[in-house]
Each structure stands twice: as C-alpha cells, then as structure tokens.
Motif scaffolding. Structure first.
Motif, PDB file in Angstrom:
ATOM      1  N   PHE A 166       0.774  -1.119  -0.010  1.00 38.56           N
ATOM      2  CA  PHE A 166       0.021  -0.109   0.118  1.00 38.56           C
ATOM      3  C   PHE A 166       0.901   1.084   0.164  1.00 38.56           C
ATOM      4  N   ILE A 167       0.507   1.976  -1.083  1.00 43.89           N
ATOM      5  CA  ILE A 167       1.307   3.351  -1.012  1.00 43.89           C
ATOM      6  C   ILE A 167       0.157   4.669  -1.068  1.00 43.89           C
ATOM      7  N   SER A 168       0.098   5.221   0.223  1.00 46.95           N
ATOM      8  CA  SER A 168      -0.922   6.044   0.534  1.00 46.95           C
ATOM      9  C   SER A 168      -0.377   7.313   0.943  1.00 46.95           C
ATOM     10  N   LYS A 169      -1.070   8.385   0.230  1.00 52.36           N
ATOM     11  CA  LYS A 169      -0.592   9.703   0.616  1.00 52.36           C
ATOM     12  C   LYS A 169      -1.348  10.206   2.052  1.00 52.36           C
ATOM     13  N   LEU A 170      -2.789  10.160   2.152  1.00 49.29           N
ATOM     14  CA  LEU A 170      -3.502  10.482   3.042  1.00 49.29           C
ATOM     15  C   LEU A 170      -4.917   9.855   3.210  1.00 49.29           C
ATOM     16  N   TYR A 171      -5.355   9.777   4.677  1.00 50.24           N
ATOM     17  CA  TYR A 171      -6.634   9.497   4.927  1.00 50.24           C
ATOM     18  C   TYR A 171      -7.430  10.675   5.261  1.00 50.24           C
ATOM     19  N   HIS A 172      -8.530  11.001   4.862  1.00 43.93           N
ATOM     20  CA  HIS A 172      -9.397  12.185   5.053  1.00 43.93           C
ATOM     21  C   HIS A 172     -10.947  11.706   4.684  1.00 43.93           C
ATOM     22  N   GLY A 173     -11.112  10.481   5.607  1.00 40.43           N
ATOM     23  CA  GLY A 173     -12.516  10.092   5.507  1.00 40.43           C
ATOM     24  C   GLY A 173     -12.360   9.200   3.952  1.00 40.43           C
ATOM     25  N   CYS A 174     -13.393   8.454   3.780  1.00 39.84           N
ATOM     26  CA  CYS A 174     -13.393   7.771   2.307  1.00 39.84           C
ATOM     27  C   CYS A 174     -13.235   8.586   0.985  1.00 39.84           C
ATOM     28  N   PRO A 175     -14.033   9.931   1.014  1.00 44.38           N
ATOM     29  CA  PRO A 175     -13.773  10.684  -0.120  1.00 44.38           C
ATOM     30  C   PRO A 175     -12.233  11.347  -0.439  1.00 44.38           C
ATOM     31  N   GLY A 176     -11.841  11.546   0.810  1.00 44.20           N
ATOM     32  CA  GLY A 176     -10.457  12.128   0.624  1.00 44.20           C
ATOM     33  C   GLY A 176      -9.447  11.300   0.854  1.00 44.20           C
ATOM     34  N   GLY A 188      -9.920  -8.848   5.265  1.00 46.17           N
ATOM     35  CA  GLY A 188     -10.492  -7.481   5.894  1.00 46.17           C
ATOM     36  C   GLY A 188     -11.673  -6.548   5.464  1.00 46.17           C
ATOM     37  N   SER A 189     -11.936  -5.844   6.371  1.00 44.90           N
ATOM     38  CA  SER A 189     -13.165  -5.059   6.046  1.00 44.90           C
ATOM     39  C   SER A 189     -12.966  -3.967   4.944  1.00 44.90           C
ATOM     40  N   LYS A 190     -13.982  -3.770   4.360  1.00 47.39           N
ATOM     41  CA  LYS A 190     -14.036  -2.744   3.231  1.00 47.39           C
ATOM     42  C   LYS A 190     -14.950  -1.547   3.550  1.00 47.39           C
ATOM     43  N   PRO A 191     -14.437  -0.613   4.315  1.00 51.36           N
ATOM     44  CA  PRO A 191     -15.293   0.470   4.367  1.00 51.36           C
ATOM     45  C   PRO A 191     -15.603   1.455   3.403  1.00 51.36           C
ATOM     46  N   CYS A 192     -14.648   1.353   2.443  1.00 48.66           N
ATOM     47  CA  CYS A 192     -14.782   2.460   1.562  1.00 48.66           C
ATOM     48  C   CYS A 192     -15.372   1.841   0.302  1.00 48.66           C
ATOM     49  N   GLN A 197     -14.787  -4.584  -4.467  1.00 48.91           N
ATOM     50  CA  GLN A 197     -14.654  -5.076  -5.901  1.00 48.91           C
ATOM     51  C   GLN A 197     -15.349  -6.282  -6.146  1.00 48.91           C
ATOM     52  N   ASN A 198     -15.867  -6.642  -7.450  1.00 48.59           N
ATOM     53  CA  ASN A 198     -16.185  -7.723  -7.658  1.00 48.59           C
ATOM     54  C   ASN A 198     -15.668  -9.019  -7.534  1.00 48.59           C
ATOM     55  N   SER A 199     -14.284  -9.111  -7.538  1.00 51.23           N
ATOM     56  CA  SER A 199     -13.486 -10.102  -7.384  1.00 51.23           C
ATOM     57  C   SER A 199     -12.005  -9.562  -6.828  1.00 51.23           C
ATOM     58  N   TYR A 200     -11.389 -10.513  -6.250  1.00 51.71           N
ATOM     59  CA  TYR A 200      -9.875 -10.137  -5.735  1.00 51.71           C
ATOM     60  C   TYR A 200      -8.856 -11.321  -5.981  1.00 51.71           C
ATOM     61  N   PRO A 201      -7.778 -10.878  -5.826  1.00 50.61           N
ATOM     62  CA  PRO A 201      -7.080  -9.658  -5.603  1.00 50.61           C
ATOM     63  C   PRO A 201      -6.999  -8.552  -6.533  1.00 50.61           C
ATOM     64  N   GLN A 202      -7.166  -7.333  -6.278  1.00 50.22           N
ATOM     65  CA  GLN A 202      -7.042  -6.377  -7.372  1.00 50.22           C
ATOM     66  C   GLN A 202      -5.967  -5.451  -7.337  1.00 50.22           C
ATOM     67  N   ASN A 216     -12.812   8.925  -6.477  1.00 52.17           N
ATOM     68  CA  ASN A 216     -13.185   9.449  -7.647  1.00 52.17           C
ATOM     69  C   ASN A 216     -13.375   8.234  -8.731  1.00 52.17           C
ATOM     70  N   MET A 217     -12.779   7.077  -8.464  1.00 51.62           N
ATOM     71  CA  MET A 217     -13.054   5.744  -9.187  1.00 51.62           C
ATOM     72  C   MET A 217     -12.481   5.913 -10.608  1.00 51.62           C
ATOM     73  N   LYS A 218     -11.421   6.752 -10.544  1.00 50.03           N
ATOM     74  CA  LYS A 218     -10.570   6.873 -11.873  1.00 50.03           C
ATOM     75  C   LYS A 218      -9.103   6.203 -11.954  1.00 50.03           C
ATOM     76  N   TYR A 219      -9.077   5.221 -11.003  1.00 51.30           N
ATOM     77  CA  TYR A 219      -7.856   4.239 -10.886  1.00 51.30           C
ATOM     78  C   TYR A 219      -7.884   3.344 -12.033  1.00 51.30           C
ATOM     79  N   GLY A 220      -6.801   2.575 -12.181  1.00 45.34           N
ATOM     80  CA  GLY A 220      -6.801   1.716 -13.322  1.00 45.34           C
ATOM     81  C   GLY A 220      -6.585   0.313 -12.178  1.00 45.34           C
ATOM     82  N   ARG A 221      -6.915  -0.631 -13.104  1.00 41.69           N
ATOM     83  CA  ARG A 221      -6.895  -2.050 -12.629  1.00 41.69           C
ATOM     84  C   ARG A 221      -5.980  -2.801 -13.422  1.00 41.69           C
ATOM     85  N   ALA A 222      -4.856  -2.999 -12.827  1.00 44.52           N
ATOM     86  CA  ALA A 222      -3.868  -4.134 -13.590  1.00 44.52           C
ATOM     87  C   ALA A 222      -4.211  -5.400 -13.632  1.00 44.52           C
TER      88      ALA A 222
END
Length: 232
Positions: A166-176, A188-192, A197-202, A216-222
């Motif tokens: 996981f490479i994350s910059k910031l937590y600010h509630g799910c939208p942030g 694990g739980s999936k609060p956001c 996802q429909n299948s894992y891993p992603q 924003n859901m504009k991420y890619g899925r490799a």
C-alpha cells in the motif's frame, strides 16, 4: 583460521550461484507473479515459505510445480502466462538475505504492457522490509518521492482492510483518501466504496502519473503484478 574463513566464503558464493540459477549478473529475476481476480491472497502467498523438503545446495532439483504455486527458477511469465492458474512465488524469496540483492522492482502490467512500476534499493533488505519509502529509487509516478508525505508505505501495515503493498498519501474520510497503489486482497473489512470489488485480488493504481483520490473511481486495474530482484 584463515583457511576456515576462505572455505565459508567459497560455500556462500556457491550457494548464491545455485540459489539464483544461471541468470546473468545484473539481470532482473522474476520472483513473484500474480494475476488479478483469481481469488488468492497476495500478501499471504508472499509471506508463506516453501514447505517441501529441499536441498539448499541444489535448489535446481527442488520439487517445484506451477500447479502448486511454485515459481520455477527459469520461469518466464511472458511465454507461459496462459498456463498460470495461481499466484507464483519463487524459492529465492526464502533465501532473500543471502542473494546480495541490489534492487527490487514492482511492476504492474495490463495487455502485456507495463502501466506502472517502482524500483527500490534492495541492499541489506529482507523480504519484508524492502518495500519502504526510504528505499524508492525510481517510479512511474514522478510525484512519489522517498522524502515525500505518506501515511502508509508498507507491505502489510493496513491488513485490517486487506490493503497490501500500500502506497497511500492521506486518509481524510473515504472521499478524501488519496494514494498511488494498492494490492486489494479479499481479507479484512472494506469500509470505502473504492475498495469494494467484484473479485479479488485487485491491483489498483493511479493512471495519471500522480497521486489520486481513490473515491473518484478513476484508478486503473492492472491485470498482472510482478516482483523482480536484481543482484550484484
């Protein structure tokens, strides 16, 4: 005493050669290969050591079957990808600290093209601590620097939500919530909304070459996650 030390050094050199096979010095060696949506847990597989009995001085003769999730020493995913039903892990991962590793690379692939990558300094690392912000050397995300701001840069420190590598910059509630890359395992739980996802891993990543807000859901899925090592 001096002869004894020389014998130990020679044994270590032989071990390094045998463990690493015939790969040429300085080449990238594939040690982990995973496909998205196959239902296996990437982090659990990365941490699970080789179980079958193996002669450490002759790893080329070790029982290693792709069907069992073992990555053969000479395996090339480019030519055998259609025969790969599982996550594949190399026996080399179990001998990480004796391989004189110089660099480690995480590569994301879709439609047989690299869509994102990060290269790390592998010197003096273990198979669990190489993935760290202080080791970043090169990345497809120009704004992701080793001296930058991260709230997570870890293999498994956010396991409660199944967010690994996981490479994350910031937590600010799910939208942030914002970041660059995550292996989303089913555990694990999936609060956001963004991590459900429909299948894992992603293998979710920023397609914009910079940090994004996940919601924003504009991420890619490799489609593919590969991990390589490069030795001296």
């Amino acid at each position: 005493m001096r002869i004894h030390i020389m014998i130990i050094v020679i044994e270590l050199l032989i071990l390094n050669y045998i463990v690493c096979g015939v790969t040429a010095k300085g080449d990238w060696e594939l040690v982990f290969h995973a496909l998205s949506g196959k239902g296996e847990n990437v982090m659990k597989t990365w941490q699970t050591k080789f179980k079958k009995e193996c002669d450490i001085l002759n790893l080329n003769s070790c029982p290693c079957s792709v069907k069992d999730g073992c990555l053969p020493l000479s395996y090339r995913w480019e030519t055998a990808k259609d025969q790969c039903p599982k996550i594949l892990r190399s026996i080399k991962v179990d001998f990480w600290e004796c391989l004189n590793i110089q660099k480690v690379k995480v590569e994301l692939i879709s439609k047989e093209k690299t869509v994102a990558f990060v290269e790390f300094d592998g010197k003096g690392s273990t198979y669990m601590n190489w993935f760290h912000k202080s080791r970043v050397q090169k990345s497809s995300w120009p704004d992701m620097r080793k001296g930058g701001r991260f709230n997570f840069f870890s293999l498994n420190k956010e396991a409660r939500h199944g967010r690994h590598f996981f490479i994350s910059k910031l937590y600010h509630g799910c939208p942030g919530d914002s970041g660059w890359f995550v292996v989303m395992d089913a555990s694990g739980s999936k609060p956001c909304r963004w991590e459900k996802q429909n299948s894992y891993p992603q293998f979710l990543y920023s397609k914009d070459g910079k940090v994004i807000k996940w919601q924003n859901m504009k991420y890619g899925r490799a489609e593919v996650l590969n991990i390589y090592i490069k030795r001296a």
